[in-house]
Design an enzyme around this catalytic site. Structure first.
Site, short mmCIF file in Angstrom:
data_model
loop_
_atom_site.label_atom_id
_atom_site.label_comp_id
_atom_site.label_asym_id
_atom_site.label_seq_id
_atom_site.Cartn_x
_atom_site.Cartn_y
_atom_site.Cartn_z
N ARG A 138 5.43 -13.06 9.23
CA ARG A 138 6.08 -11.80 8.90
C ARG A 138 7.39 -11.67 9.67
O ARG A 138 7.60 -12.32 10.68
CB ARG A 138 5.15 -10.62 9.20
CG ARG A 138 4.77 -10.46 10.65
CD ARG A 138 4.04 -9.12 10.89
NE ARG A 138 3.08 -8.79 9.87
CZ ARG A 138 3.00 -7.59 9.27
NH1 ARG A 138 3.84 -6.64 9.59
NH2 ARG A 138 2.10 -7.35 8.38
N GLU A 173 0.87 -1.17 0.00
CA GLU A 173 0.00 0.00 0.00
C GLU A 173 0.91 1.23 0.00
O GLU A 173 1.81 1.32 0.84
CB GLU A 173 -0.89 0.01 1.25
CG GLU A 173 -1.84 1.18 1.19
CD GLU A 173 -2.78 1.27 2.39
OE1 GLU A 173 -2.77 0.38 3.25
OE2 GLU A 173 -3.51 2.28 2.44
N LYS A 175 4.50 0.29 9.36
CA LYS A 175 4.54 1.58 8.67
C LYS A 175 3.89 2.68 9.50
O LYS A 175 4.33 3.81 9.49
CB LYS A 175 3.82 1.47 7.31
CG LYS A 175 4.75 1.05 6.21
CD LYS A 175 4.05 1.13 4.87
CE LYS A 175 3.14 -0.06 4.69
NZ LYS A 175 2.44 -0.05 3.41
#
Ligand code: ATP
Ligand code: MG
Length: 553
Positions: A263, A38, A273
């Site tokens: 992850r 994104e 983020k």
């Protein structure tokens, strides 16, 4: 040991799935992956794991890997972030097969939504956000059906068209998938697939006031691009039934297989983020590319190479178990790479003046030194030796600690690539601080110890007259606790000493024209890289990493 045993990624479970799929011809012998960021921030080291995995699988299977911007949240997304992502993926060494944006599919996504409504698989709802929460139920209680759930299809079609046309206020209506309010999986309790949001989109501008939700968008985007293996992180495991439901209902031309992996969680840093954006916005760091940031832009500015990051991603492997990786694993990949490849140079961080009394006043010798002791192919350079040289403050001790191998009053030390010197006199200022050493050199010791003479200490140096000033930025870990992410306030764990700026440092003259981004090993002190803001007028070097792990207990 075979190379696959060296590199756990070589044998990861996703490779096994792909091998099985080849065997059963499940995807007609094709591997098509994508990396779907994104554009709401810069890429970080966690993304590198996903990039190496997705692009790596495509490369080794002769397949394709797309770069797809998952841009359905206009308020947080921007062209700057999009461009930084392209830069960083390319810098890591990967070429995307095609580049797409979820926003490329807005019209198709809208038409698919109409199809769902027509099939009786979606409906327009007008419950308030608060009511939606109440109706959703909990992990232990089933949800409750909305009174609008059985709204006639024609009515939903009409309302959905008017949502798009901008007739309603933000949040007044949503489009929901009609699945199962009693499902044990909350993601299946009639999830929202469209919402009204008047927000300017960095690509589509103001042409839409309704935006599709991530879960709905992602699976369709994958299908439209012919993705075979849709690889994502573990938190999407519970979303997989929704991924499959949407594609089953729409009978898209292909049905990608979602595969989840753990992850990357890296100690002493943050890979979210949102939190990285907070560090930037609240100015705890100097931007997304601050060398302390775990972003690819920050790592690059610090002097980390793409090869070191790819090596790291190989070493940590790919599994389904969440675990924490020690920062030392990344730092060691960086050290190994730079040890192998970085040119050597001499820099004195905190200079102490040394006058060599028996060296002729105006004499200057150009001494030949190797650029890399293990790699003669990297050549050599000359560095000037003269009567006044600078050594590291720490390389002299008035009161030496035990086993001190460097210079002491009356002692000898070798200057790297040069002569052995002996200290005769120490000059201190009024406060008792050592400001100058008076030494002599032994002309018979250039580059070697004469027979029977043993001088064990070797220190680095530069000529006072021939060296040039430089600013050295000594970066350290940004956090002083291993798991800042688990704290109530991760900012509490910020390392107050994560940056020390040295302004009095001197580097050898050969670095005068060093290009931004070039990495060096400053002998005995660490790996450094020329900063982007460096210029001939003002040289600036960033410390990439220390020579050894100073955090190890
Ligand atoms: P963040 O929490 O940092 O915002 P994200 O998952 O929301 O991460 P995206 O831009 O959606 O960020 O991520 C793009 C891709 O990178 C996704 O497929 C995601 O699974 C993957 N990814 C993100 N963070 C990590 C990580 N720490 N380790 C491995 N893959 C990751
Ligand atoms: Mg995301």
């Amino acid at each position: 040991m075979s190379s696959t045993e060296n590199h756990p990624i070589a044998n990861n479970f996703i490779r096994h799935i792909i091998a099985d799929d080849f065997a059963s011809n499940k995807h007609n012998g094709k591997v098509a992956t994508r990396f779907p960021p994104e554009p709401n921030g810069y890429l970080h080291i966690g993304h590198a794991k996903s990039i190496c995995l997705n692009f790596g699988l495509a490369i080794e299977n002769n397949g394709s890997c797309n770069l797809r911007f998952d841009d359905t949240n206009p308020e947080k997304e921007s062209v700057e972030f999009m461009q930084s992502i392209e830069t960083d993926v390319a810098w890591l060494g990967f070429k995307w097969s095609d580049k797409y944006h979820a926003s490329d599919y807005f019209e198709q996504l809208y038409n698919y939504a109409i199809q769902l409504i027509n099939q009786g698989d979606a409906y327009v709802d007008d419950l308030s956000p608060e009511q939606i929460r109440q109706y959703r139920g909990t992990l232990t209680e089933p949800g409750k059906e909305s009174p609008n759930r059985n709204r006639p299809i024609a009515e939903s079609l009409d309302l959905f068209a008017r949502m798009r046309a901008g007739e309603f206020a933000d949040g007044a209506y949503i489009l929901r998938a009609k699945i199962d309010m009693a499902s044990p999986n909350i993601n299946m309790r009639d999830p929202t697939i469209y919402r009204i949001k008047r927000a300017h989109h960095y690509r589509t501008g103001d042409s839409w006031c309704i935006y599709p939700m991530y879960d709905y968008t992602h699976c369709i985007s994958d299908a439209l691009e012919g993705i075979t293996h849709s690889i994502c992180t573990l938190e999407f495991e519970d979303h997989r039934p929704l991924y499959d439901w949407v594609l089953d209902k729409l009978q898209t031309p292909c049905h990608p297989q979602q595969i989840e992996f753990a992850r990357l969680q890296l100690e002493y840093t943050i890979v979210s983020k949102r939190k990285l954006a907070q560090l930037v916005n609240e100015k705890h760091v100097n931007g997304w590319d601050d060398p302390r940031m775990p972003t690819l832009a920050g790592l690059r500015r610090a002097g980390v190479t793409p090869a070191a990051i790819r090596d790291f991603c190989e070493r940590i492997g790919v599994t389904k178990q969440n675990s924490w990786i020690e920062m030392a694993v990344l730092e060691n990949c960086i050290r190994e790479d730079l040890n192998e490849n970085a040119l050597r140079a001499m820099a004195v961080l905190k200079p102490l003046r040394v006058v060599i009394e028996n060296y002729p006043e105006d004499q200057v010798e150009q001494l030949q030194v190797s650029n890399h002791p293990q790699k003669p192919e990297l050549g050599s350079r000359t560095i000037a030796f003269a009567k006044v040289i600078l050594i590291e403050e720490d390389d002299f001790a008035l009161v030496p600690p035990p086993k001190f191998k460097r210079l002491i009053e009356g002692g000898e030390v070798r200057l790297r690539g040069s002569y052995v010197i002996k200290c005769h006199q120490v000059i201190c200022d009024e406060a008792g601080k050592v400001v100058e050493l008076r030494c002599s050199y032994d002309p018979a010791t250039l580059g070697k110890n004469p027979e029977g003479r043993k001088v064990s200490g070797v220190i680095h140096w530069v000529s006072e007259q021939h060296s040039i000033p430089a600013e050295l930025r000594l970066y350290d870990r940004l956090f002083c606790q291993p798991n800042p992410d688990t704290l109530e306030n991760f900012l509490d764990a910020i390392n107050p000493n994560s940056l020390e700026i040295l302004n009095g440092s001197r580097v050898e003259a050969s670095l005068a024209n060093a290009k931004a981004g070039t990495g060096y090993q400053f002998e005995r002190t660490g790996y450094f890289c020329v900063d982007y803001d460096s210029s001939a007028e003002k040289l600036i070097f960033n410390r990439t990493v220390t020579l050894r792990d100073t955090w190890a207990k």
